[in-house]
Enzyme design. Structure first.
Site, PDB file in Angstrom:
ATOM      1  N   GLU A 221       0.886  -1.180   0.000  1.00 34.95           N
ATOM      2  CA  GLU A 221       0.000   0.000   0.000  1.00 34.95           C
ATOM      3  C   GLU A 221       0.917   1.221   0.000  1.00 34.95           C
ATOM      4  OE1 GLU A 221      -3.290  -0.208  -0.233  1.00 34.95           O
ATOM      5  OE2 GLU A 221      -3.287  -2.387  -0.173  1.00 34.95           O
ATOM      6  N   CYS A 256      -1.772   9.504   2.185  1.00 33.26           N
ATOM      7  CA  CYS A 256      -1.433   8.929   0.880  1.00 33.26           C
ATOM      8  C   CYS A 256      -2.401   9.351  -0.220  1.00 33.26           C
ATOM      9  CB  CYS A 256      -1.408   7.417   0.999  1.00 33.26           C
ATOM     10  SG  CYS A 256      -2.940   6.758   1.674  1.00 33.26           S
TER      11      CYS A 256
HETATM   12  P1  NAD Z   1       7.410   4.874   7.662  1.00 35.44           P
HETATM   13  O1  NAD Z   1       8.641   5.719   7.740  1.00 35.44           O
HETATM   14  O2  NAD Z   1       6.561   4.708   8.848  1.00 35.44           O
HETATM   15  O3  NAD Z   1       7.846   3.468   7.070  1.00 35.44           O
HETATM   16  C1  NAD Z   1       6.906   2.440   6.871  1.00 35.44           C
HETATM   17  C2  NAD Z   1       7.393   1.179   7.559  1.00 35.44           C
HETATM   18  O4  NAD Z   1       8.581   0.708   6.921  1.00 35.44           O
HETATM   19  C3  NAD Z   1       7.724   1.386   9.021  1.00 35.44           C
HETATM   20  O5  NAD Z   1       7.087   0.381   9.793  1.00 35.44           O
HETATM   21  C4  NAD Z   1       9.232   1.280   9.058  1.00 35.44           C
HETATM   22  O6  NAD Z   1       9.723   0.742  10.260  1.00 35.44           O
HETATM   23  C5  NAD Z   1       9.537   0.359   7.911  1.00 35.44           C
HETATM   24  N1  NAD Z   1      10.896   0.564   7.387  1.00 35.44           N
HETATM   25  C6  NAD Z   1      11.565   1.733   7.279  1.00 35.44           C
HETATM   26  N2  NAD Z   1      12.779   1.524   6.712  1.00 35.44           N
HETATM   27  C7  NAD Z   1      12.882   0.206   6.473  1.00 35.44           C
HETATM   28  C8  NAD Z   1      13.874  -0.630   5.902  1.00 35.44           C
HETATM   29  N3  NAD Z   1      15.016  -0.136   5.455  1.00 35.44           N
HETATM   30  N4  NAD Z   1      13.632  -1.948   5.831  1.00 35.44           N
HETATM   31  C9  NAD Z   1      12.458  -2.459   6.259  1.00 35.44           C
HETATM   32  N5  NAD Z   1      11.472  -1.710   6.798  1.00 35.44           N
HETATM   33  C10 NAD Z   1      11.678  -0.409   6.903  1.00 35.44           C
HETATM   34  O7  NAD Z   1       6.431   5.456   6.573  1.00 35.44           O
HETATM   35  P2  NAD Z   1       6.728   6.185   5.211  1.00 35.44           P
HETATM   36  O8  NAD Z   1       7.317   5.255   4.218  1.00 35.44           O
HETATM   37  O9  NAD Z   1       7.343   7.522   5.417  1.00 35.44           O
HETATM   38  O10 NAD Z   1       5.184   6.435   4.854  1.00 35.44           O
HETATM   39  C11 NAD Z   1       4.800   7.402   3.954  1.00 35.44           C
HETATM   40  C12 NAD Z   1       4.547   6.751   2.602  1.00 35.44           C
HETATM   41  O11 NAD Z   1       3.544   5.752   2.768  1.00 35.44           O
HETATM   42  C13 NAD Z   1       3.999   7.710   1.596  1.00 35.44           C
HETATM   43  O12 NAD Z   1       4.541   7.405   0.349  1.00 35.44           O
HETATM   44  C14 NAD Z   1       2.512   7.440   1.607  1.00 35.44           C
HETATM   45  O13 NAD Z   1       1.857   7.803   0.429  1.00 35.44           O
HETATM   46  C15 NAD Z   1       2.491   5.965   1.861  1.00 35.44           C
HETATM   47  N6  NAD Z   1       1.243   5.563   2.498  1.00 35.44           N
HETATM   48  C16 NAD Z   1       0.412   4.772   1.807  1.00 35.44           C
HETATM   49  C17 NAD Z   1      -0.810   4.407   2.355  1.00 35.44           C
HETATM   50  C18 NAD Z   1      -1.759   3.533   1.604  1.00 35.44           C
HETATM   51  O14 NAD Z   1      -2.715   3.066   2.207  1.00 35.44           O
HETATM   52  N7  NAD Z   1      -1.547   3.276   0.328  1.00 35.44           N
HETATM   53  C19 NAD Z   1      -1.149   4.841   3.624  1.00 35.44           C
HETATM   54  C20 NAD Z   1      -0.243   5.640   4.301  1.00 35.44           C
HETATM   55  C21 NAD Z   1       0.959   6.002   3.740  1.00 35.44           C
END
Ligand code: NAD
Length: 489
Positions: A221, A256
């Site tokens: 997602e 998102c």
């Molecule tokens: P985040 O920084 O919380 O990361 C997401 C998860 O990935 C966390 O649990 C984190 O611990 C894990 N993570 C981080 N680095 C990692 C690595 N190197 N290896 C493994 N796991 C790792 O969130 P984010 O990525 O900043 O979230 C924002 C993004 O998510 C945006 O692009 C947004 O559009 C998208 N998003 C999508 C939805 C959806 O439903 N489609 C909802 C919310 C956010």
């Protein structure tokens, strides 16, 4: 010894032990029963009802989310997902009877949804409670064991989830692992039966790579740049308010499905900007940076990231509304930029914050080319009263979801799948789609011992081949002719 050192590090070995414990539970069949699924969904309901205050506190600590937004966007969404799952679960679990073909006559067939097994949910920080529990509802409803890894970027929400899910849920099948990259990496090394990840595409690739080693299916997602096309044939005030609702009154753009950029005509842009300025003031006052009705930026890293987008020399002179920021309280005012160049930073990454660039075109139809020249977004929006434009938009623009004359609301309709396409993700959830995301649709064919035809067994004759061909073609006449000829062979 410091408290941190006393706390056992969650490493690969711990992750391996965790998965084998949960697999042991799953293999007993406990999580498959209707009763277990209902009891766990009801526990989630109870948890949310009994700890609403703590949920609000956690989200205000992490993001200063206004309470109204928490009730609608986190608690309300979860309550509605749980209600749907509890009301529909029996139907969802029922095998679906399907037609059979003449080739297998006599027979009956059905599709039986079965749980995948031991599943992993990795969630993101922007809706840290919703994005953790909502996928879990699907995993539990479908009869799986599940491990949740909340986002470390929203630490108060992560602690809330670890504490209360630990208290309310069956720990033999449902666990929470808090942590950042090392803990997530240890989890990703294990063999899961499904990984459900919410976050950005860069980490999505890491998740998919880890899953590929075990042939584990994934739901990703992700996000992207969600366009909003604004035609001039609209109710300007309603459209403006809905854009504000879907941008700033929705976690201050840190969503998102938030509006990432607007495309409108050169002629209409000044009217739209005036209306946006007026309604922003109505919603957030003359100094929105001090408004209690708008979330703050999650942390200083994201504040700096957004500041960099604004400080890009290609766009810094293009601000027509807002622009104020205060790093000490992580606040950035609703900011509108007009006619930013397409090669600017802000037009080349997901904004995920309170900045809203407006691009202008000569004719509104020209906006489609801009959208289709970019990666497929998670959502695309159009404001218009023209039916022809609506049809063209829906047929031309590929996106995870589309909404006409509003922003983000499709995610509140549980009969619609919510998910991305291409760069914005793979797989979907919400309502029954959540159940399906965590189920395998097993084919079941029932045969009896009657009607065993020698025609399918060697030795093959021309007559048998004719009969087999007729059976496969499903032609009654062919079968009669083949039978007739077979009797003569
Ligand atoms: P985040 O920084 O919380 O990361 C997401 C998860 O990935 C966390 O649990 C984190 O611990 C894990 N993570 C981080 N680095 C990692 C690595 N190197 N290896 C493994 N796991 C790792 O969130 P984010 O990525 O900043 O979230 C924002 C993004 O998510 C945006 O692009 C947004 O559009 C998208 N998003 C999508 C939805 C959806 O439903 N489609 C909802 C919310 C956010």
């Amino acid at each position: 010894m410091a408290e941190k050192e006393l706390k056992k590090i969650f490493d690969s070995e711990s992750a391996c032990t965790l998965v084998s414990e949960l697999r042991k539970t799953f293999n007993t069949g406990k999580t498959k029963s209707y009763e277990w699924r209902v009891s766990q969904l009801k526990n989630l309901q109870k948890l949310i009802e009994e700890h609403e205050k703590e949920i609000i506190e956690a989200l205000q600590t992490d993001l200063a989310k206004p309470e109204a937004e928490i009730h609608v966007g986190e608690i309300g969404m979860l309550k509605s997902s749980l209600k749907t799952a509890l009301n529909e679960l029996r139907n969802w679990m029922m095998p679906e009877k399907v037609k059979t073909s003449m080739t297998t006559f006599p027979s009956s067939a059905e599709i039986l949804p079965e749980p995948l097994g031991v599943t992993l949910v990795i969630s993101a920080w922007n809706y840290p409670i919703l994005l953790s529990i909502d996928p879990m509802i699907g995993a539990i409803a479908a009869g799986n064991a599940v491990v949740l890894k909340p986002s470390e970027v929203a630490p108060a929400s992560s602690s809330f989830l670890a504490k209360y899910l630990g208290e309310y849920m069956d720990s033999s099948a449902i666990r929470v692992v808090e942590g950042a990259i090392p803990e997530t990496t240890a989890l990703l090394e294990q063999k899961w039966d499904k990984i459900f990840y919410t976050g950005n595409g860069r980490i999505g690739r890491i998740v998919m790579g880890a899953a590929a080693k075990h042939l584990t299916p994934v739901a990703l997602e992700l996000g992207g740049k969600c366009p909003v096309i604004v035609d001039s044939v609209i109710n300007l005030q309603v459209a403006t308010r809905r854009i504000i609702g879907g941008k700033w009154a929705f976690n201050n753009g840190q969503a998102c499905v938030s509006a990432d950029y607007i495309i409108t005509t050169k002629e209409f842009a000044p009217k739209l900007i005036d209306s946006l300025k007026h309604e922003i003031e109505t919603c957030f006052g003359t100094n929105p940076i001090e408004s209690k009705d708008i979330s703050r930026i999650i942390n200083s890293n994201h504040f700096d990231r957004l500041s960099k987008l604004l400080d890009d020399e290609k766009v810094s002179g293009k601000i027509v509304c807002g622009g104020q920021r205060d790093k000490s309280c992580l606040r950035i005012a609703p900011t509108i930029l007009l006619d930013v160049p397409e090669d600017s930073l802000i037009m080349n990454e997901e904004i995920f914050g309170p900045l809203l660039p407006i691009l202008t075109v000569d004719k509104i139809e020209d906006s489609f080319d801009i959208v289709t020249s970019k990666e497929k977004p998670l959502a695309a929006y159009l404001f218009t009263n023209k039916n022809k434009l609506k049809d063209e938009f829906v047929r031309t623009i590929s996106a995870g979801g589309t909404v006409i004359n509003d922003i983000s609301l499709h995610l509140a309709v549980h009969t619609l799948p919510f998910g991305g396409v291409g760069e914005s993700g793979t797989g979907s959830y919400h309502g029954k789609f959540s159940f399906d995301a965590f189920s395998h649709k097993k084919a079941v064919l029932y045969r009896s011992f009657t009607g065993d035809a020698s025609v399918r067994y060697p030795p093959y004759s021309n007559g048998k081949v004719r009969m087999l061909k007729a059976l496969i073609n499903g032609s009654i006449l062919g079968i009669i002719l083949a039978l007739f000829k077979l009797s003569k062979d």
